[in-house]
Structure formats: structure tokens, C-alpha cells
Design a protein around this motif. Structure first.
Motif, PDB file in Angstrom:
ATOM      1  N   PHE A 134       0.854  -1.178   0.000  1.00 27.45           N
ATOM      2  CA  PHE A 134       0.000   0.000   0.000  1.00 27.45           C
ATOM      3  C   PHE A 134       0.891   1.229   0.000  1.00 27.45           C
ATOM      4  N   VAL A 135       0.682   2.098  -0.982  1.00 26.92           N
ATOM      5  CA  VAL A 135       1.505   3.289  -1.141  1.00 26.92           C
ATOM      6  C   VAL A 135       0.736   4.500  -0.640  1.00 26.92           C
ATOM      7  N   PHE A 136       1.288   5.180   0.349  1.00 22.15           N
ATOM      8  CA  PHE A 136       0.708   6.435   0.828  1.00 22.15           C
ATOM      9  C   PHE A 136       1.156   7.574  -0.086  1.00 22.15           C
ATOM     10  N   ARG A 137       0.163   8.318  -0.613  1.00 24.50           N
ATOM     11  CA  ARG A 137       0.435   9.484  -1.443  1.00 24.50           C
ATOM     12  C   ARG A 137      -0.308  10.684  -0.878  1.00 24.50           C
ATOM     13  N   ALA A 138       0.210  11.875  -1.137  1.00 26.29           N
ATOM     14  CA  ALA A 138      -0.331  13.089  -0.513  1.00 26.29           C
ATOM     15  C   ALA A 138      -1.806  13.286  -0.817  1.00 26.29           C
ATOM     16  N   GLU A 139      -2.232  12.954  -2.039  1.00 24.19           N
ATOM     17  CA  GLU A 139      -3.625  13.203  -2.419  1.00 24.19           C
ATOM     18  C   GLU A 139      -4.606  12.285  -1.696  1.00 24.19           C
ATOM     19  N   GLN A 140      -4.106  11.251  -1.014  1.00 27.65           N
ATOM     20  CA  GLN A 140      -4.988  10.350  -0.285  1.00 27.65           C
ATOM     21  C   GLN A 140      -5.401  10.914   1.076  1.00 27.65           C
ATOM     22  N   PHE A 141      -4.741  11.974   1.512  1.00 25.69           N
ATOM     23  CA  PHE A 141      -5.008  12.525   2.836  1.00 25.69           C
ATOM     24  C   PHE A 141      -5.962  13.706   2.730  1.00 25.69           C
ATOM     25  N   ASN A 142      -6.926  13.726   3.636  1.00 22.95           N
ATOM     26  CA  ASN A 142      -7.954  14.760   3.608  1.00 22.95           C
ATOM     27  C   ASN A 142      -7.383  16.076   4.108  1.00 22.95           C
ATOM     28  N   GLN A 143      -7.292  17.056   3.246  1.00 21.35           N
ATOM     29  CA  GLN A 143      -6.699  18.346   3.606  1.00 21.35           C
ATOM     30  C   GLN A 143      -7.544  19.117   4.616  1.00 21.35           C
ATOM     31  N   ASP A 144      -8.824  18.791   4.725  1.00 24.11           N
ATOM     32  CA  ASP A 144      -9.702  19.490   5.657  1.00 24.11           C
ATOM     33  C   ASP A 144      -9.865  18.747   6.979  1.00 24.11           C
TER      34      ASP A 144
END
Length: 359
Positions: free
Chosen positions: A329-339
Motif C-alpha cells: 500500500f503506497v501512501f500518497r499526498a492526495e490520499q489525505f484529507n486536507q480538511d
């Protein structure tokens, strides 16, 4: 964060005073188990507590780890089985948490590094050396079989042959016909000679092969963001009656970690992550199943009432591996909720049957 919780194997650690044979005193580690071990030692040097490792101990092997003078005081020892052995990780440990360097040789004089990365903590066993004892000292890693060094060597070859797919029957330390036949087949098939003798060459070849096979199996996390990620994982229990959540793995940018050993089960797995920005913590979006977590290192069953048991709750994202033996599983920045509000799941990429990059 609190120290890492380590599953314990049945063990006995024995300090033996062997008598003074010269002016130089030495400290040795001796492996009397059927497992190939990676061992570490902690001791005081110039008023600083340092840890040193990893020493590879073949089954039945004894190795001098300090050749300079041994002073009276407390020493700390720890060992764990190599990853290539099947089943749960076996450890020979105690109750004193000390820091190590994962997956490489090390001499570590800064014991504060575990505060930032608790997965670098191991529970060492204290061993007292007194001035009255004198002489050279050996710590024996043993188990319930009470093998001699020769029996441990034979049992170790039996276990390693089994790990790489050979049928050897019982792991009993007896060099019988079944073991000799399997060893002879292994040596011939790997171009290691025609005979069935046990030597360091064949043990090392077995260790390498078992570890290489293990490296292809399991569940991996990789961090392709530009920020650190704290990751947690939930997997089926051994009896498949529930799930167990655990964490945390600190993933620096462009780093990977194995979070589950061995071939994957058919059931789904669950992942959770927190990306550390300067002024906020961004949570992995797309969570659909609640598991227990904690602000410190944790391991919790899904049958627990989280709040009543002193845990928090977090929504983990479901991962269906489709029967694959390994998954990344690759964690990428766009997977994290900015809000910081969990919304609908964004696109995410996972990679099956692929090893993580070298760290």
C-alpha cells in the motif's frame, strides 16, 4: 510514544562463568536453539549506555562479541529469529527497552532515537556480571528443547530445510535418514556438493534462501509523500475470529516497512495513516471500518470496547488483496484529507506482489 510490545517466545537466558584462562576477558553469545538468530548487546562504555548488533548466530554457533576486557556490571542481551523462519516472530528478550538500528549492523550511543521511532525499540534481558565471577562470560540462548550446540545445529538445518520447502519430519536435533536425505537433495539441487554433511556453507545458503523467500511475502507500507507518515494496520487474528489493529510505523518520505510477515490470508486488511504537516495532522481518507488506536504504540483486538479499554477509535480503509501472496500500500499526498474531515474515498493506488524498494 511507549515502547514496542514484542511477542515473546519460550526462552531461557543463562549467564555462565567459564573461569579465567588469560588476562583478557571476553563476552560471547551462544545459540542453542533451532533458529538462526540476530542478536544484540547493551552495555555501559565510558558512562554511556550503548547497544551493538546485529550479530548473526547460526544454529549451534557461539560468537565472541566483546573481545576487550569485561568489567563487572549489568549487560543486556536480546535476540530474534531471522525473518525467513515460518510462523510468528520468535524473540529471546526481557523487560528493558533499548534502541537498535533496524536491518543493519550498528553501534548506537543515542538511546533517545526510539522516542521518534518506537519500532526501533527491543526489550532486552538484563544479565549481571560480578567481579567475583571473573573470567570469560557466555550468554546462552536456549529453548524448551535444551539442545547441545551440535543438536541445535542439526535442528537448525532441519528447520531451514522445512522453511525452503523440504520434508524433514520432526525438528528434533537428530541427524537421521530423513534429514540426511533432504540435506543431500538440497546440496545437489543448489550445486553445493554431492554429500549430505552440515557445514557453514550450507547453513548460510539456507538462511539466504529462506530470507529471500520471506522478502517476497507479506504486507508492506511505502510513503511517497514529502512528509512523515505514522501508519497503522489491522489484520485477521490467527483464529480468523476477529481482527487485531497495531501501530505505529513511522514512515519517512521515500521509505517502506513490512507490517505483516508471511503469505497473506484471503481476508481483507485495513490501513490507517496520519501525515505530519507543520501545523496539522492530515488523516488518510476513505476509512470505512472502525478499529482501536492509541496515541502511543498499541496492539488491540477488535473485540475490545475501545473507549472503555483506554483506546481511541479511527476509521481504517479496507484493502482487498484478491488472494495475492504480497501487497504494497503506497501512501500518497492526495490520499489525505486536507480538511481533516473524512469524505468520500479518493483514487488510491496499490501494488500487488511487489517488493518495496531497498532502504
Amino acid at each position: 510514544m511507549l515502547k514496542l510490545t514484542i511477542r515473546l517466545a519460550a526462552f531461557a537466558i543463562v549467564l555462565a562463568a567459564l573461569g579465567t584462562t588469560s588476562a583478557r576477558a571476553e563476552y560471547s553469545l551462544c545459540n542453542k536453539t533451532s533458529f538462526a538468530l540476530s542478536a544484540a548487546l547493551g552495555f555501559v562504555e565510558e558512562d554511556n549506555l550503548l547497544t551493538r548488533g546485529w550479530w548473526r548466530l547460526r544454529p549451534g554457533e557461539c560468537k565472541t562479541v566483546i573481545s576487550e576486557g569485561i568489567e563487572a556490571g549489568r549487560y543486556y542481551v536480546y535476540a530474534e529469529a531471522i525473518p525467513g523462519h515460518r510462523g510468528e516472530l520468535k524473540t529471546w528478550s526481557g523487560e528493558t527497552p533499548l534502541c537498535v538500528q533496524n536491518d543493519s549492523l550498528f553501534t548506537l550511543r543515542d538511546q533517545s532515537v526510539c522516542k521518534e521511532d518506537p519500532k526501533r525499540s527491543r526489550d532486552f534481558n538484563g544479565v549481571d556480571v560480578t567481579s567475583e565471577d571473573g573470567g570469560n562470560f557466555t550468554t546462552d540462548f536456549t529453548d524448551e528443547n535444551n539442545f547441545t550446540t551440535y543438536q541445535a545445529q542439526v535442528a537448525g538445518v532441519q528447520r531451514l530445510l522445512s522453511d525452503v520447502g523440504f520434508d524433514i519430519g520432526a525438528i528434533d536435533g537428530q541427524f537421521g535418514a530423513t534429514t540426511k536425505s533432504a540435506l543431500r537433495q538440497y546440496r545437489r539441487s543448489r550445486n553445493l556438493g554431492q554429500d549430505g554433511v552440515i557445514d557453514d556453507q550450507v547453513i548460510d545458503a539456507l538462511i539466504t534462501e529462506a530470507n529471500n523467500e520471506d522478502a517476497k511475502l507479506g504486507f508492506f507500507f511505502c510513503n511517497e509523500t514529502l512528509l512523515p507518515v505514522w501508519a497503522a494496520f489491522a489484520q485477521p487474528t490467527d483464529d480468523r475470529e476477529g481482527y487485531r489493529s497495531s501501530g505505529w510505523w513511522l514512515l519517512e518520505p521515500d521509505s517502506c516497512a513490512k507490517v505483516r510477515r508471511g503469505e497473506l490470508a484471503a481476508e481483507p486488511y485495513y490501513v490507517y495513516g496520519i501525515m505530519q504537516a507543520e501545523d496539522q495532522e492530515l488523516v488518510l481518507a476513505g476509512g470505512d471500518t472502525t478499529f482501536c488506536v492509541s496515541a502511543v504504540q498499541f496492539d488491540a483486538g477488535s473485540d475490545l470496547a475501545c473507549e472503555a479499554s483506554g483506546f481511541d477509535e479511527a476509521s481504517f480503509r479496507r484493502i482487498d488483496t484478491g488472494g495475492e501472496r504480497a501487497w504494497t500500500f503506497v501512501f500518497r499526498a492526495e490520499q489525505f484529507n486536507q480538511d481533516l474531515v473524512r469524505t468520500e474515498e479518493p483514487a488510491a493506488e496499490v501494488i500487488a506482489d511487489e517488493e518495496p524498494s531497498e532502504q
